[in-house]
Motif scaffolding. Structure first.
Motif, PDB file in Angstrom:
ATOM      1  N   ALA A 103      11.015  -1.721  -8.009  1.00 37.71           N
ATOM      2  CA  ALA A 103      10.184  -0.509  -8.037  1.00 37.71           C
ATOM      3  C   ALA A 103       9.755  -0.167  -9.453  1.00 37.71           C
ATOM      4  CB  ALA A 103      10.946   0.659  -7.417  1.00 37.71           C
ATOM      5  N   ASP A 104      10.665  -0.294 -10.409  1.00 40.25           N
ATOM      6  CA  ASP A 104      10.329   0.005 -11.804  1.00 40.25           C
ATOM      7  C   ASP A 104       9.233  -0.925 -12.311  1.00 40.25           C
ATOM      8  OD1 ASP A 104      12.215   2.015 -11.838  1.00 40.25           O
ATOM      9  OD2 ASP A 104      13.758   0.819 -12.845  1.00 40.25           O
ATOM     10  N   GLU A 105       9.340  -2.205 -11.959  1.00 37.93           N
ATOM     11  CA  GLU A 105       8.325  -3.161 -12.394  1.00 37.93           C
ATOM     12  C   GLU A 105       6.975  -2.845 -11.768  1.00 37.93           C
ATOM     13  OE1 GLU A 105       7.250  -6.619 -14.670  1.00 37.93           O
ATOM     14  OE2 GLU A 105       8.955  -5.239 -14.688  1.00 37.93           O
ATOM     15  N   PHE A 106       6.985  -2.441 -10.499  1.00 35.05           N
ATOM     16  CA  PHE A 106       5.742  -2.063  -9.820  1.00 35.05           C
ATOM     17  C   PHE A 106       5.106  -0.857 -10.509  1.00 35.05           C
ATOM     18  CE2 PHE A 106       3.455   0.389  -6.568  1.00 35.05           C
ATOM     19  CZ  PHE A 106       2.591  -0.575  -6.069  1.00 35.05           C
ATOM     20  N   MET A 107       5.926   0.124 -10.876  1.00 42.23           N
ATOM     21  CA  MET A 107       5.388   1.321 -11.538  1.00 42.23           C
ATOM     22  C   MET A 107       4.881   1.016 -12.935  1.00 42.23           C
ATOM     23  SD  MET A 107       7.801   4.470 -10.161  1.00 42.23           S
ATOM     24  CE  MET A 107       9.398   3.666 -10.383  1.00 42.23           C
ATOM     25  N   LYS A 108       5.403  -0.021 -13.591  1.00 38.30           N
ATOM     26  CA  LYS A 108       4.856  -0.436 -14.878  1.00 38.30           C
ATOM     27  C   LYS A 108       3.448  -1.016 -14.690  1.00 38.30           C
ATOM     28  CE  LYS A 108       9.263  -1.508 -17.157  1.00 38.30           C
ATOM     29  NZ  LYS A 108      10.114  -2.595 -17.707  1.00 38.30           N
ATOM     30  N   VAL A 413       1.799   9.978   8.131  1.00 41.09           N
ATOM     31  CA  VAL A 413       1.887  10.251   6.701  1.00 41.09           C
ATOM     32  C   VAL A 413       0.640   9.786   5.960  1.00 41.09           C
ATOM     33  CG1 VAL A 413       3.244   9.849   4.599  1.00 41.09           C
ATOM     34  CG2 VAL A 413       4.403  10.087   6.804  1.00 41.09           C
ATOM     35  N   VAL A 414       0.069   8.647   6.366  1.00 39.47           N
ATOM     36  CA  VAL A 414      -1.006   8.034   5.577  1.00 39.47           C
ATOM     37  C   VAL A 414      -2.386   8.142   6.202  1.00 39.47           C
ATOM     38  CG1 VAL A 414       0.651   6.384   4.629  1.00 39.47           C
ATOM     39  CG2 VAL A 414      -0.772   5.707   6.587  1.00 39.47           C
ATOM     40  N   GLU A 415      -2.494   8.536   7.485  1.00 37.22           N
ATOM     41  CA  GLU A 415      -3.789   8.419   8.159  1.00 37.22           C
ATOM     42  C   GLU A 415      -4.880   9.277   7.520  1.00 37.22           C
ATOM     43  OE1 GLU A 415      -3.564   9.505  12.255  1.00 37.22           O
ATOM     44  OE2 GLU A 415      -2.320  11.272  11.894  1.00 37.22           O
ATOM     45  N   ASN A 416      -4.509  10.375   6.903  1.00 37.10           N
ATOM     46  CA  ASN A 416      -5.505  11.223   6.223  1.00 37.10           C
ATOM     47  C   ASN A 416      -5.383  11.156   4.705  1.00 37.10           C
ATOM     48  OD1 ASN A 416      -6.642  12.244   8.670  1.00 37.10           O
ATOM     49  ND2 ASN A 416      -4.853  13.597   8.879  1.00 37.10           N
ATOM     50  N   ASN A 417      -4.717  10.117   4.222  1.00 37.49           N
ATOM     51  CA  ASN A 417      -4.493   9.973   2.786  1.00 37.49           C
ATOM     52  C   ASN A 417      -4.688   8.509   2.395  1.00 37.49           C
ATOM     53  OD1 ASN A 417      -3.558   9.928   0.129  1.00 37.49           O
ATOM     54  ND2 ASN A 417      -1.932  11.422   0.526  1.00 37.49           N
ATOM     55  N   PRO A 418      -5.935   8.071   2.225  1.00 35.62           N
ATOM     56  CA  PRO A 418      -6.190   6.656   1.919  1.00 35.62           C
ATOM     57  C   PRO A 418      -5.554   6.188   0.618  1.00 35.62           C
ATOM     58  CG  PRO A 418      -8.185   7.982   1.679  1.00 35.62           C
ATOM     59  CD  PRO A 418      -7.173   8.852   2.348  1.00 35.62           C
ATOM     60  N   ASP A 419      -5.419   7.073  -0.361  1.00 32.00           N
ATOM     61  CA  ASP A 419      -4.763   6.676  -1.608  1.00 32.00           C
ATOM     62  C   ASP A 419      -3.303   6.307  -1.355  1.00 32.00           C
ATOM     63  OD1 ASP A 419      -7.128   7.226  -2.872  1.00 32.00           O
ATOM     64  OD2 ASP A 419      -6.393   8.978  -3.986  1.00 32.00           O
ATOM     65  N   LEU A 420      -2.637   7.084  -0.540  1.00 30.93           N
ATOM     66  CA  LEU A 420      -1.236   6.824  -0.238  1.00 30.93           C
ATOM     67  C   LEU A 420      -1.078   5.550   0.578  1.00 30.93           C
ATOM     68  CD1 LEU A 420       1.678   7.772  -0.428  1.00 30.93           C
ATOM     69  CD2 LEU A 420       1.306   9.186   1.604  1.00 30.93           C
ATOM     70  N   ARG A 421      -1.980   5.316   1.518  1.00 31.64           N
ATOM     71  CA  ARG A 421      -1.915   4.079   2.292  1.00 31.64           C
ATOM     72  C   ARG A 421      -2.117   2.865   1.393  1.00 31.64           C
ATOM     73  NH1 ARG A 421      -3.936  -0.034   5.165  1.00 31.64           N
ATOM     74  NH2 ARG A 421      -3.250  -0.235   7.354  1.00 31.64           N
ATOM     75  N   GLU A 422      -3.073   2.973   0.479  1.00 26.35           N
ATOM     76  CA  GLU A 422      -3.333   1.864  -0.446  1.00 26.35           C
ATOM     77  C   GLU A 422      -2.096   1.563  -1.288  1.00 26.35           C
ATOM     78  OE1 GLU A 422      -6.355   0.702  -4.145  1.00 26.35           O
ATOM     79  OE2 GLU A 422      -6.649   2.565  -3.029  1.00 26.35           O
ATOM     80  N   ALA A 423      -1.434   2.610  -1.765  1.00 22.52           N
ATOM     81  CA  ALA A 423      -0.224   2.425  -2.570  1.00 22.52           C
ATOM     82  C   ALA A 423       0.899   1.818  -1.746  1.00 22.52           C
ATOM     83  CB  ALA A 423       0.226   3.758  -3.160  1.00 22.52           C
ATOM     84  N   ALA A 424       1.039   2.240  -0.491  1.00 21.85           N
ATOM     85  CA  ALA A 424       2.094   1.719   0.374  1.00 21.85           C
ATOM     86  C   ALA A 424       1.906   0.229   0.634  1.00 21.85           C
ATOM     87  CB  ALA A 424       2.121   2.495   1.688  1.00 21.85           C
ATOM     88  N   ILE A 425       0.686  -0.179   0.953  1.00 22.96           N
ATOM     89  CA  ILE A 425       0.423  -1.598   1.207  1.00 22.96           C
ATOM     90  C   ILE A 425       0.644  -2.416  -0.063  1.00 22.96           C
ATOM     91  CG2 ILE A 425      -1.329  -3.280   1.865  1.00 22.96           C
ATOM     92  CD1 ILE A 425      -0.254  -1.539   4.166  1.00 22.96           C
ATOM     93  N   ALA A 426       0.205  -1.884  -1.197  1.00 21.45           N
ATOM     94  CA  ALA A 426       0.383  -2.609  -2.465  1.00 21.45           C
ATOM     95  C   ALA A 426       1.867  -2.803  -2.777  1.00 21.45           C
ATOM     96  CB  ALA A 426      -0.305  -1.840  -3.597  1.00 21.45           C
ATOM     97  N   PHE A 427       2.667  -1.764  -2.572  1.00 17.04           N
ATOM     98  CA  PHE A 427       4.096  -1.898  -2.865  1.00 17.04           C
ATOM     99  C   PHE A 427       4.751  -2.895  -1.913  1.00 17.04           C
ATOM    100  CE2 PHE A 427       8.597  -0.413  -2.497  1.00 17.04           C
ATOM    101  CZ  PHE A 427       8.989  -0.825  -3.763  1.00 17.04           C
ATOM    102  N   LEU A 428       4.370  -2.889  -0.649  1.00 18.28           N
ATOM    103  CA  LEU A 428       4.935  -3.857   0.291  1.00 18.28           C
ATOM    104  C   LEU A 428       4.559  -5.284  -0.099  1.00 18.28           C
ATOM    105  CD1 LEU A 428       4.407  -2.030   3.705  1.00 18.28           C
ATOM    106  CD2 LEU A 428       6.581  -2.489   2.554  1.00 18.28           C
ATOM    107  N   LYS A 429       3.350  -5.472  -0.580  1.00 16.93           N
ATOM    108  CA  LYS A 429       2.950  -6.801  -1.040  1.00 16.93           C
ATOM    109  C   LYS A 429       3.791  -7.235  -2.241  1.00 16.93           C
ATOM    110  CE  LYS A 429      -1.850  -6.930   0.597  1.00 16.93           C
ATOM    111  NZ  LYS A 429      -3.282  -7.026   0.223  1.00 16.93           N
ATOM    112  N   PHE A 430       3.966  -6.326  -3.177  1.00 13.61           N
ATOM    113  CA  PHE A 430       4.766  -6.649  -4.363  1.00 13.61           C
ATOM    114  C   PHE A 430       6.223  -6.892  -3.987  1.00 13.61           C
ATOM    115  CE2 PHE A 430       7.148  -5.479  -8.234  1.00 13.61           C
ATOM    116  CZ  PHE A 430       6.539  -6.326  -9.145  1.00 13.61           C
ATOM    117  N   LEU A 431       6.738  -6.069  -3.098  1.00 15.55           N
ATOM    118  CA  LEU A 431       8.131  -6.186  -2.666  1.00 15.55           C
ATOM    119  C   LEU A 431       8.414  -7.532  -2.033  1.00 15.55           C
ATOM    120  CD1 LEU A 431      10.738  -4.355  -2.377  1.00 15.55           C
ATOM    121  CD2 LEU A 431       9.916  -3.835  -0.072  1.00 15.55           C
TER     122      LEU A 431
END
Length: 531
Positions: A103-108, A413-431
């Motif tokens: 998570a720390d590396e992702f936030m960097k 949680v994400v259906e009305n928040n595209p920024d949050l959905r984008e971040a969630a998918i990106a973190f899952l990809k990195f994870l």
């Protein structure tokens, strides 16, 4: 001060892919094995060749998330959450930091994204407890965007975001990757625990069970003392238990979170259910893909294939489960803390997740050598309307192990928040980069990575060299809604306690399954044309 060396573990392997009724309490809690200071992950993978060659359309590196707008991403990794303590202490001996490093590396890489851990979840609780917590969080608007819910266990609630289209996009963190799904073994992309009733993939696998999710930890000294072999079958475990009882030994300690009589015990998931459900797969595998999905189980219920009113084999399933409570468990099991009794050598077998192997291997209180065997499977049927399974074995290693940790993105949680959905998918990809998965499973010590090329924890080397049975991917269904599940457990409890007759119990079980199947068809909008 004298440091006692942990006893060497002897592992007997007859594993199986995860075959869940409704998986309760699985997805292991953190052990204290593995590297004490994991190295930081990289944002590319050098040791594993990408399955697709680099093309113009392939990944060209991570992109800015939400155009740089601040995003707070709440994440629940269940038993894979990083521990608050970074060093072991007598009060908190378990340390697990890999996912924090990731998570720390992702936030960097993405300084506009802040990851927060959902630490109020009742990790270790049963599904109904987690469902209650998650319902409250969703209603309050505080649910994590990424969460663990045993794959698709709550799909009738409409909580899951479909991830199928996302898996067809590149993983930007792995140069040359064209489709994220190519990082995973093919069978996981259609695994019955990861897809919904419409075959949309709703959970991303991160870690897999290293064979069966649970097992029997055995006191090898007691087995040797009384000249007994570890049980390999359901019938053998009752014979072994009889000998131990006659000699004043507690034969079996159930998992510590099982404190009441219910149908969702692990024995229906891994010992009884797969045997009987697998034996009728020729009738229930309607699409002939080698696994029984939720919609197929619902269809089979509607056709009476699991009905104890119509089939002797269905009656036998519940009779065997009743026998477990009546003849196998010791009096007072619900109120007994078996931990001290196990360590003192007074318990012959205890039920626990395979994820607890690192902790048991380092258990300094235990006074004997232990072994680990898979849950014994039913291999013989008394019912005349069914033929028992013929089990084949792999040459080495488990056959298509099932998901341990799989992660959902919550639609509310994400259906009305595209920024949050984008971040969630990106973190899952990195994870799910192979090196990140490897770091986590090696530190955890008892699970396998869900992506190609991930490392095997050293503690599992002997385990993985054994032969494993190829158990059909089928499970005996319970009820399909929470409300009907509660009723089903209650009726089973009354029957086990001899407060309900066989006739009454079987009728009520059939009625409950039928009503819950009807509700599931409606709630999940299942197309029944052709049924």
């Amino acid at each position: 001060m004298v440091i006692r060396k942990p006893n060497k573990v002897s592992v007997a392997i007859l594993g199986a892919a995860c075959l869940a009724w409704t998986l309760t309490g699985c997805s292991g809690t953190n052990g204290n094995a593995g590297p004490s200071s994991p190295s930081a992950p990289s944002s590319s993978q050098a040791s594993v060749e990408p399955s697709a060659s680099p093309e113009a359309s392939a990944s060209a590196g991570p992109k800015q998330i939400a155009e740089g707008r601040p995003v707070t991403l709440s994440v629940d990794l269940h038993g894979w959450m990083p521990t608050l303590n970074k060093e072991a202490t007598p009060e908190n001996p378990n340390v697990f930091q890999s996912t924090q490093v990731i998570a720390d590396e992702f936030m960097k890489l993405h300084p506009n994204v802040t990851i927060e851990w959902a630490r109020t979840k009742p990790v270790g609780g049963l599904q109904n407890e987690v469902a209650e917590w998650l319902t409250t969080q969703v209603a309050a608007g505080t649910a994590p965007a990424i969460t663990f819910t045993w794959g698709n266990a709550y799909q009738e609630r409409g909580w899951y975001e479909s991830l199928s289209a996302d898996l067809d996009t590149p993983n930007e963190y792995m140069p040359g990757n064209e489709k994220w799904r190519e990082l995973f073994p093919d069978y996981l992309m259609t695994h019955r625990e990861l897809v919904d009733a419409h075959q949309n993939l709703v959970a991303i696998p991160f870690a897999l069970y290293s064979g069966p999710p649970t097992g029997y930890y055995i006191n090898k000294d007691l087995f040797a003392k009384y000249g007994l072999q570890p049980p390999k079958t359901w019938a053998e475990q009752f014979e072994v238990a009889k000998t131990f009882k006659e000699n004043g030994i507690i034969p079996f300690a159930p998992w510590g979170f099982f404190k009441k009589i219910e149908l969702s015990h692990w024995n229906i998931q891994f010992s009884v259910g797969p045997a009987y459900a697998g034996a009728i797969m020729d009738k229930t595998d309607y699409n002939k893909d080698g696994q029984i999905e939720l919609a197929e189980n619902i269809r089979a219920v509607k056709q009476g294939l699991y009905s104890p009113l119509e089939h002797e084999y269905a009656k036998e399933v519940y009779t065997e489960l009743k026998k477990f409570y009546k003849d196998f468990l010791s009096p007072g099991w619900q109120d007994t803390d078996y931990t001290k009794l196990w360590n003192e050598g007074k318990v012959a077998m205890k039920e626990e997740g395979v994820w607890a192997l690192p902790a048991e291997n380092g258990n300094m209180e235990r006074q004997f050598e232990f072994g680990l065997i898979p849950p014994p499977l039913v291999t013989e049927f008394a019912a005349k309307d069914i033929e028992p399974l013929k089990i084949e074995f792999t040459e080495k290693g488990p056959f298509q192990p099932g998901p341990d940790l799989s992660l959902n993105v919550l639609k509310p949680v994400v259906e009305n928040n595209p920024d949050l959905r984008e971040a969630a998918i990106a973190f899952l990809k990195f994870l799910t980069l192979p090196e990140n998965v490897s770091m986590a499973v090696v530190e955890q010590g008892a699970a396998l990575g869900a992506v190609r090329g991930s490392e095997i924890p050293p503690l599992l080397n002997d385990w993985m060299n054994n032969q494993f049975p190829i158990v059909p991917k089928a499970n005996w269904p319970g009820a399909f809604t929470d409300e009907q599940s509660v009723l089903m457990h209650k009726e089973f409890e009354l029957w086990v306690l001899d407060k309900s007759s066989d006739e009454t119990f079987f009728k009520k079980i059939n009625d409950i399954q039928q009503k819950s199947a009807d509700a599931a068809i409606t709630n999940m909008k299942i197309d029944t044309a052709g049924w």
